[in-house]
Motif scaffolding. Structure first.
Motif, PDB file in Angstrom:
ATOM      1  N   TYR A 213       0.727  -0.797   0.042  1.00 38.76           N
ATOM      2  CA  TYR A 213      -0.069   0.017   0.044  1.00 38.76           C
ATOM      3  C   TYR A 213       1.360   0.806   0.169  1.00 38.76           C
ATOM      4  N   ALA A 221      -5.541   1.025   5.640  1.00 39.38           N
ATOM      5  CA  ALA A 221      -6.131  -0.430   5.302  1.00 39.38           C
ATOM      6  C   ALA A 221      -6.006  -0.975   6.396  1.00 39.38           C
ATOM      7  N   ALA A 226      -7.968  -4.525   6.130  1.00 39.73           N
ATOM      8  CA  ALA A 226      -7.802  -5.199   4.927  1.00 39.73           C
ATOM      9  C   ALA A 226      -6.614  -6.011   4.704  1.00 39.73           C
TER      10      ALA A 226
END
Length: 380
Positions: A213, A221, A226
């Motif tokens: 990311y 996230a 995630a």
């Protein structure tokens, strides 16, 4: 003697006299030519003439070679900087005048972790400052830089949500870890830490999943579920920890294994060091002076970083974080950290098996004139 014989004798005497006169004249001319040649300003072997003036060198030099006047190197060093809290020494070297004190001429270029090594490879910048771990694989692949000093420890954290069932690094087996780049320093540190905790992190036995990311998106996230954990660097890591009430599984500033290992180093391109060693040494010495200053004034350093817009965040919190880093600059400390990290990466399959780590280390570190080189004991 007949009159005919007398005339013949007179002719012979005249010829002899003429020959003698010719010989004397020739000798005189030769002598003049020799004197003229002696007065020629061209230097004799072993005596140099300044090329800029072409001036003759006096024979009074007793035949000793005259050294050319030293050429002052006014090279303007192009320094790349990012927005990391851990770059405090670089920022302070500029703001408190340590570069100026060394007489270094420089310009600065804003870079980020994704482009800094590309820019230095492309010769767009000459020098920079950053996390050591992310540079080892590029060095193996041909990145031609040399570390000149270790600057400080700390600055990387592995975080999980507060109340998570994940309590230790070993609990990350089978989980997803968000990182700001699969070859970034947080990712490398996470692999090393997990391996020591018994979690498989190499291709043959991969027991975690690393998910890439952007640095700004990592906290989100984690918040959205995630990923199960994030490996991040300050100041984003400490900001996320406070804002989202996260729990630390690892903090390299305090972890028993990592706390004595340099995470951040100053480095330059090899060709710049070779062509402009004076400028390179000034850069390294100024960074070291600034590191000592930050160690003594972490709160003020953090305030300057925020006020001058080098980094974002709360200066009070940033100052508390800087105080946890060990700013003890050392040239050989960078070399030792490079060796420890490279050996770990090779054992994890992140460096080629046939890479000679000792040669990689020797090629990638240089001790420059006047650079502090205190001995630092690192972890085994």
């Amino acid at each position: 003697m007949t009159s005919k014989s007398k005339k013949r004798v007179r002719r012979i005497r005249k010829a002899a006299a003429f020959g003698l006169a010719f010989t004397l004249a020739f000798a005189t001319l030769a002598g003049c030519a020799k004197e003229a040649k002696s007065a020629d300003p061209s230097p004799s072997p072993g005596v140099s003439v300044p090329a800029a003036t072409g001036a003759a060198v006096s024979p009074a030099s007793s035949g000793a070679a005259l050294a050319a006047a030293p050429v002052k190197d006014d090279y303007v060093l192009q320094i790349g900087f990012g927005g990391g809290l851990c770059e405090a020494a670089l920022h302070i070297a500029i703001e408190k005048g340590f570069f100026a004190e060394e007489g270094l001429k420089f310009t600065t270029t804003k870079v980020d972790s994704a482009t800094s090594l590309e820019l230095i490879s492309a010769k767009k910048i000459d020098a920079s400052f950053g996390l050591l771990a992310k540079m080892i694989q590029p060095i193996e692949n041909g990145l031609d830089i040399q570390f000149v000093t270790g600057v400080h420890t700390g600055c990387i954290r592995i975080l999980v949500p507060s109340g998570s069932s994940i309590k230790t690094l070993a609990d990350l087996k089978g989980k997803k870890i968000g990182v700001p780049g699969l070859a970034s320093s947080p990712a490398v540190v996470a692999r090393r830490a997990l391996a020591k905790a018994g979690v498989g992190v190499d291709e043959k036995k991969l027991e975690v999943e690393f998910v890439n990311y952007s640095a700004a998106d990592l906290p989100l996230a984690l918040k959205n579920g995630a990923v199960d954990a994030i490996a991040h660097s300050d100041p984003q890591a400490i900001v996320a920890e406070k804002d989202q009430n996260l729990t630390e599984l690892l903090n390299t500033a305090t972890d028993p294994f990592f706390k004595n290992e340099y995470c951040c180093v100053a480095y330059l391109r090899r060709d710049v060091i070779e062509q402009h060693p004076e400028a390179a040494a000034k850069y390294a010495r100024a960074i070291q002076k600034a590191a000592h200053w930050v160690a003594e004034h972490p709160a003020e350093a953090a305030q300057i970083q925020v006020d001058k817009k080098w980094v974002p965040g709360d200066p009070k919190l940033n100052g508390e974080v800087l105080a946890t880093y060990d700013f003890r600059p050392s040239g050989s400390g960078a070399k030792e950290a490079l060796e420890v990290t490279a050996k770990d990466l090779q054992s994890l399959g992140l460096l080629k098996k046939d890479t000679n780590v000792a040669k990689l280390v020797e090629r990638s570190y240089i001790h420059l004139d006047g650079v502090e080189d205190s001995s630092v004991k690192l972890n085994p």
